[in-house]
Enzyme design. Structure first.
Site, PDB file in Angstrom:
ATOM      1  CD  GLU A   1      -2.173   2.168  -3.255  1.00  0.00           C
ATOM      2  OE1 GLU A   1      -3.333   2.563  -3.703  1.00  0.00           O
ATOM      3  OE2 GLU A   1      -1.879   2.008  -2.113  1.00  0.00           O
TER       4      GLU A   1
ATOM      5  CG  ASP B   1      -1.884   1.069   1.405  1.00  0.00           C
ATOM      6  OD1 ASP B   1      -2.609   1.208   0.535  1.00  0.00           O
ATOM      7  OD2 ASP B   1      -1.603   1.816   2.154  1.00  0.00           O
TER       8      ASP B   1
END
Length: 706
Positions: free
Chosen positions: A379, A343
């Site tokens: 990401e 993330d």
């Protein structure tokens, strides 16, 4: 109680069958106490007198699995110098492998006095804190092996442990929302029927909901607010044992592996649940604030925030880096997971302030013999300046391709001048990845993910509808690139309903016929809706849970999705290991609807229709045993215009005939009389037709799998 010196390594609580070694890093500490709790919650404090290299440690003979513990750290409380130690605050072990209990919000959790933030709070936080639990590391992995599915054969299914099963009627009620429920036969049957090869689980690390959400009666359902990077979240466990979630998680992994499904974890190493300067003291902040967090050099009382969550983990510090790498290795070696999705990965790449692809974190991953061998998915952005880094990660890495998502959405919502970008995304995004020695599989292609509209909502809403989140609809992005088909939200209009179903199929055909690695959001295959909520992070309820009962009316969509994944699996032409050359080999040809090759003028027009010919004879890379890969040729006819378009099919030099294998404007099963070469075929408005080369007699030819 006997206390032996123990060892400084490994960090955390490690049971060896006879006793437990406890080790905690803190350079800031002047005194460290290990706090043991019995079944009644009575606390016993043991001062750790052994310290080596800023690691405080001891060994307790007889202490074993089930022992609850935490720490208290005495040291400077001087925010202006970056120090926030406070012995009144009970602290979770950063290396704790299980957590028992939940945070109960109270001002006692604050390290400072609310009426005087520069002063430490003397209120004991223990009554409101969970505890760590010593775990039994032994597990019967007999017969299990970590899977190494090649990227080009991978199909990812992004899911939430709880949301996947909370409403599943065939999962026993006591298992719904748990690791065991995810591994139950009905779920395994669904995943194998779909044909996905990997399940990417939204965060399973122990997390804490924000105080503001709790005050509104909500929670951080998604779990992107980690407090324990080694501990499976206890809220997803169906066992009553204080550390039973560890064995339950391992059993889930073993069951998924037996079904041929990899387990990929969405991990949040960019920040923690302690938020900014006004946040609680739960662990890292009270142990060694300056080591674990990025602080402003000019004013160390301020946290640098590249995440939008109040703090950023200090990936420049050797012990913070060690924490990340030790955590990754633990989940691979002890928990047998097969990969990670990072993330806001750009936050980990910041050396000073700029994103640096050669940062220490990437160097460590590159040379690590364990972590470097599993799937690594970034990401590739954060919320800081210069944080959008799609296409800029090192060779080992694959990336969520946000440009793929945006371009495909733009095409199907009717935005003009989209064809050049669309062609690049369909062909594997060589403009983003080829210059870094990567291949098409560096692109993780997705149209929807947990963050944003579901696929059903993407074709049903022009605007977000996040009122239930309690933030006056201010949260969530406004850049949805969606189209509702003419009516906002649910409708009984059959024309709009049919258009939305066609658009849904268009997105799915595009996704599974694109080069790269496709990722499907859980529930999109059965028409899941969040009723226009594009930021359901705080909705632990029917808004976010998959409605399996309602899925019955979308049986045709499920069957269509299964057929597309099967088509991709059976035909290497859709999952090439190398980029197209487009020249001498003629492996790909872009055509106008008239059948002519696209020219510079055609690419520069506002046209919304094109054809692409994929030459099955021109797959030049070898198969897994060195054999030549031969496939059938395919032609894909894309019409994103609002009127039907007539296409001229490729001539006999490409195939003696063409057979329709998918038509998004039709719900009938594919199949028709073979179409002659150079014949004309009308494609409905906003539709895709996929045709496969056949023989002169109309029969298909075999293909070699790879």
């Amino acid at each position: 109680m006997r206390v032996w010196p123990g060892a400084a390594y490994p960090l955390g609580a490690t049971w060896d069958g006879s006793g437990t070694n406890f080790a905690l890093f803190s350079e800031a500490a002047e005194r460290v106490e290990l706090c043991l709790f019995d079944e009644a919650g009575t606390e016993t404090r043991l001062e750790l007198t052994e310290v080596d290299g800023f690691v405080w440690h001891c060994y307790l003979p007889g202490a074993g699995p089930g022992q609850r513990y935490a720490y208290r750290v005495t040291g400077p409380y001087d925010p202006r110098r970056g120090h926030r130690c406070n012995a009144a605050k009970l602290l979770l072990d950063p290396y704790g492998k299980a957590v028992d209990g939940l945070v109960r919000w109270d001002d006692a959790l604050l390290g400072y006095r609310p009426d005087a933030p520069d002063q430490p709070s003397g209120t004991d936080s223990a009554p409101f804190m969970p505890r760590n639990v010593v775990v039994n590391p032994y597990f019967d992995w007999t017969g299990d092996r970590q899977l190494r599915t090649p990227y080009h054969q991978t199909v990812i299914y992004e899911a939430h442990v709880r949301g996947l099963t909370m409403r599943h009627p065939q999962v026993p009620p006591e298992l719904r929302g748990t690791y065991a429920g995810l591994a139950s036969p009905p779920v395994i049957e669904h995943l194998t029927r779909l044909g996905v090869t990997a399940i990417e689980l939204m965060p399973v690390h122990q997390s804490v909901p924000e105080r503001a959400l709790a005050a509104r009666g909500l929670t951080n359902y998604w779990g992107y607010n980690t407090i324990g990077f080694f501990a499976p979240h206890n809220g997803y466990s169906g066992t009553a044992e204080p550390h039973g979630q560890v064995a339950e998680f391992k059993s889930m992994v073993k069951t998924l592996h037996a079904a041929g499904i990899e387990v990929i974890l969405d991990v949040v190493y960019n920040h923690t649940a302690e938020s900014g300067a006004q946040g609680p003291t739960l662990s890292f902040r009270g142990i060694d604030n300056a080591a674990y967090y990025r602080l402003d050099d000019a004013d160390p009382s301020r946290y640098l925030d590249y995440t939008g969550c109040g703090n950023s983990l200090n990936a420049r510090h050797p012990h913070a880096l060690q924490l990340i790498m030790d955590s990754l290795r633990y989940w691979v070696l002890d928990m047998h997971v097969d990969g990670f999705r990072f993330d806001l990965a750009a936050a980990l790449a910041r050396e000073l302030h700029e994103v640096d692809r050669l940062s220490a974190f990437f160097e460590l991953v590159q040379q690590d013999p364990v972590v470097s061998q599993v799937k690594l998915i970034a990401e590739p952005w954060d919320v800081g300046a210069g944080g959008y880094q799609v296409g800029k990660f090192p060779p080992l890495w694959t990336e969520w391709n946000g440009k793929y998502r945006d371009t495909v959405r733009d095409l199907w919502r009717g935005r003009p001048a989209t064809l050049p970008d669309f062609a690049s995304r369909l062909a594997g995004s060589s403009d983003l990845y080829e210059t870094s020695a990567r291949r098409p599989v560096a692109s993780i292609n997705f149209v929807t993910c947990h963050d944003g509209f579901t696929l059903g909502d993407l074709v049903s809403f022009d605007r977000k509808h996040n009122e239930a989140n309690g933030d006056d609809n201010r949260d969530g992005t406004d850049d949805n690139r969606s189209w509702n088909g003419g009516t906002e939200g649910p409708t009984d209009d059959p024309a709009v309903t049919e258009l939305r179903a066609r658009q849904t199929r268009n997105f799915l055909v595009t996704l599974f016929c694109s080069q790269g690695v496709p990722m499907l959001l859980a529930g999109d295959e059965v028409g899941r809706t969040q009723l226009g909520n594009n930021n359901a992070y705080c909705q632990d309820n029917e808004t976010s849970w998959i409605d399996w009962e309602a899925a019955g009316k979308h049986a045709d969509l499920l069957e269509f999705t299964c057929s597309l994944i099967a088509l991709r699996r059976e035909h290497p032409v859709f999952r090439r290991r190398r980029f197209f050359s487009g020249a001498d080999l003629r492996d790909i040809t872009w055509l106008t609807p008239a059948g002519a090759e696209m020219t510079v003028t055609d690419w520069g027009s506002d046209a919304r229709a094109l054809a692409v010919l994929l030459n099955g004879d021109a797959i030049t890379e070898p198969g897994p045993r060195g054999e030549a890969i031969v496939d059938q040729s395919f032609v894909l006819l894309f019409n994103a215009a609002d009127q039907p378009v007539t296409f001229t099919l490729p001539d006999a030099s490409s195939a003696p005939c063409w057979e329709v294998v998918a038509d998004t404007a039709s719900t009938a099963p594919a199949g028709s009389d073979p179409r002659p070469p150079a014949s004309r075929l009308t494609v409905a408005s906003r539709a895709v037709v996929v045709l496969r080369a056949g023989t002169a007699a109309g029969a298909g030819t075999p293909t070699s799998a790879a």
